[in-house]
Design an enzyme around this catalytic site. Structure first.
Site, PDB file in Angstrom:
ATOM      1  NE  ARG A  99      -2.718   0.627   3.532  1.00 46.75           N
ATOM      2  CZ  ARG A  99      -2.073   1.303   4.609  1.00 46.75           C
ATOM      3  NH1 ARG A  99      -1.577   2.645   4.479  1.00 46.75           N
ATOM      4  NH2 ARG A  99      -1.925   0.803   5.718  1.00 46.75           N
TER       5      ARG A  99
ATOM      6  CG  ASP B 210      -4.169  16.578 -15.942  1.00 48.94           C
ATOM      7  OD1 ASP B 210      -3.342  16.257 -16.562  1.00 48.94           O
ATOM      8  OD2 ASP B 210      -5.481  16.681 -15.534  1.00 48.94           O
TER       9      ASP B 210
ATOM     10  CE1 TYR C  56     -12.342  13.411 -17.504  1.00 45.22           C
ATOM     11  CE2 TYR C  56     -11.686  13.361 -15.046  1.00 45.22           C
ATOM     12  CZ  TYR C  56     -12.336  12.976 -16.100  1.00 45.22           C
ATOM     13  OH  TYR C  56     -12.989  11.457 -16.159  1.00 45.22           O
TER      14      TYR C  56
ATOM     15  CE  LYS D 117      -8.232   9.024 -19.691  1.00 45.73           C
ATOM     16  NZ  LYS D 117      -8.043   9.117 -18.238  1.00 45.73           N
TER      17      LYS D 117
END
Length: 403
Positions: free
Chosen positions: A59, A184, A112, A209
């Site tokens: 984790r 971004d 976005y 992406k």
């Protein structure tokens, strides 16, 4: 190895993978172990407290994930990097780790849809002040920043309207008031744009992406100044939005062909954008590589290439969009982008599905808009496909007019 002396294509292949792997493997192994054992408690403690390199629990960190983090760190010339289960995990963890009640963030309207939702709904509910400025109005944004803020969040080119903002100019304004600058960089990728070199403090990628490039793995990445990345990492390791080894492996594998894919998609997208711009059925094309694009001059200054995503509007309405899209043959009508195969869809089912029609209109996103993410197919085949779909749409409209 000093990758500053190598080009990005070489770094995409070798970054994070210069050490000898298990049994001499030439490919980074997928390490799915949840925990990592130690024979010596003192060594275990040193690793757990960060005094010695190593892994304790997946984790927090994982060997396979670390390879991916090293790739993006080197490609973006960053001090540090960390990862997340999704791109939105990267965005939300960064914002919540760096902001709190009474803090103020200044951003643009054209982000976005998931990011917009954070700005419009989630952050205000935590008493975080949000100011969204008209994208491209740098003077207005500088004025808002000068009033005082803690974080400036930019996205360029924007999703889905492909607007461009001047990173260097706005980063300078933000640093005047001591604000952190987050960019971004998903659409551009580190092949086309490096925000840290333009003054940004942190860079975010939806690795789902272009970085992964094959639409088969989800992930998010953050890189930049070590102090800030570590602060977000500490939030994420408790928040739990960790990237697992299997998708990390797939994304890192995809990144080995990143430069090749981006070069192909840059060239194809520009050719397709010029074709669409000249077509009578298309009312407008939004692509920063076009000389007519309002942000073209800024894009030329801060980008090495203009990317593989564009959007365009048809002369007509949403019903015409539905007709046109179903006529396309070499495209997946799907809510993603950056894949080896071409993907397309309207914002109401892709980037801004979370928002209402009224909210999309408020953000300047028309219902006739189509986002088109160019794959690596032969560009002439894609243009031929678009041409036949536009012709088929005209035939349908002519039939409707005569009925």
């Amino acid at each position: 190895m000093d990758f500053t002396k190598q080009n990005k294509g070489t770094a995409s292949v070798w970054a994070g993978e210069t050490d000898r792997f298990y049994k001499g493997a030439t490919t980074s192994p997928i390490v799915n172990s949840v925990a990592f054992a130690y024979h010596d408690l003192d060594e275990w403690y040193d690793v757990a407290t960060g005094k010695t390199e190593g892994h304790i629990y997946s984790r927090n960190t994982n060997p396979t994930v670390h390879v991916l983090e090293e790739k993006i760190r080197i490609l973006e010339s960053a001090e540090a990097a960390t990862s997340f289960a999704t791109g939105m995990g990267a965005i939300s963890n960064t914002l919540f780790a760096l902001l709190g009640p009474g803090k103020r963030v200044v951003s643009i309207k054209d982000t976005y849809g998931g990011t917009s939702r954070l700005f419009l709904d989630f952050l205000p509910s935590y008493q975080i002040n949000v100011t969204l400025c008209e994208t491209g109005n740098h003077e207005a944004m500088e004025a808002e920043i000068a009033k005082g803020c803690d974080l400036v969040y930019l996205e360029t080119p924007t999703n889905p309207t492909l607007k461009v903002v001047d990173i260097k100019r706005l980063a300078a304004a933000a640093h005047e008031v001591g604000a952190v600058v987050v960019v971004d960089n998903t659409f551009a990728t580190p092949i086309n744009q490096n925000p840290l070199k333009l003054g940004a403090d942190l860079v975010i990628h939806s690795a789902t992406k272009f970085l992964g490039g094959h639409s088969d793995a989800m992930g998010g990445l953050l890189c930049g100044k070590k102090e800030l990345v570590e602060k977000v990492f500490r939030f994420r390791e408790i928040n739990g939005a960790s990237l697992q080894a299997d998708p990390a492996y797939l994304i890192a594998r995809g990144m080995k062909t990143l430069e090749l894919r981006i070069e192909r998609q840059n060239a194809s997208a520009l050719k397709i954008a010029r074709f669409l711009k000249a077509h009578p059925k298309v009312s407008d094309v939004f692509y920063p590589g076009l000389e007519t694009h309002p942000g073209h001059a800024i894009a030329r200054e801060q980008m090495a290439g203009f990317g593989g995503v564009m959007s365009f509007s048809l002369h007509g309405n949403y019903e015409d969009v539905k007709t046109f899209l179903t006529k396309l043959q070499f495209v997946h009508l799907a809510a993603s982008l950056g894949s080896v195969s071409t993907l397309a869809g309207p914002p109401r089912t892709t980037s801004h599905v979370e928002l209402t029609e009224a909210q999309r209109a408020q953000l300047g996103i028309p219902e006739s808009l189509i986002r088109y993410s160019v794959g690596i197919e032969n560009v002439e085949d894609l243009i031929s496909d678009l041409s036949q779909a536009l012709a088929a749409l005209e035939t349908v409209l002519e039939t409707d007019r005569t009925v």
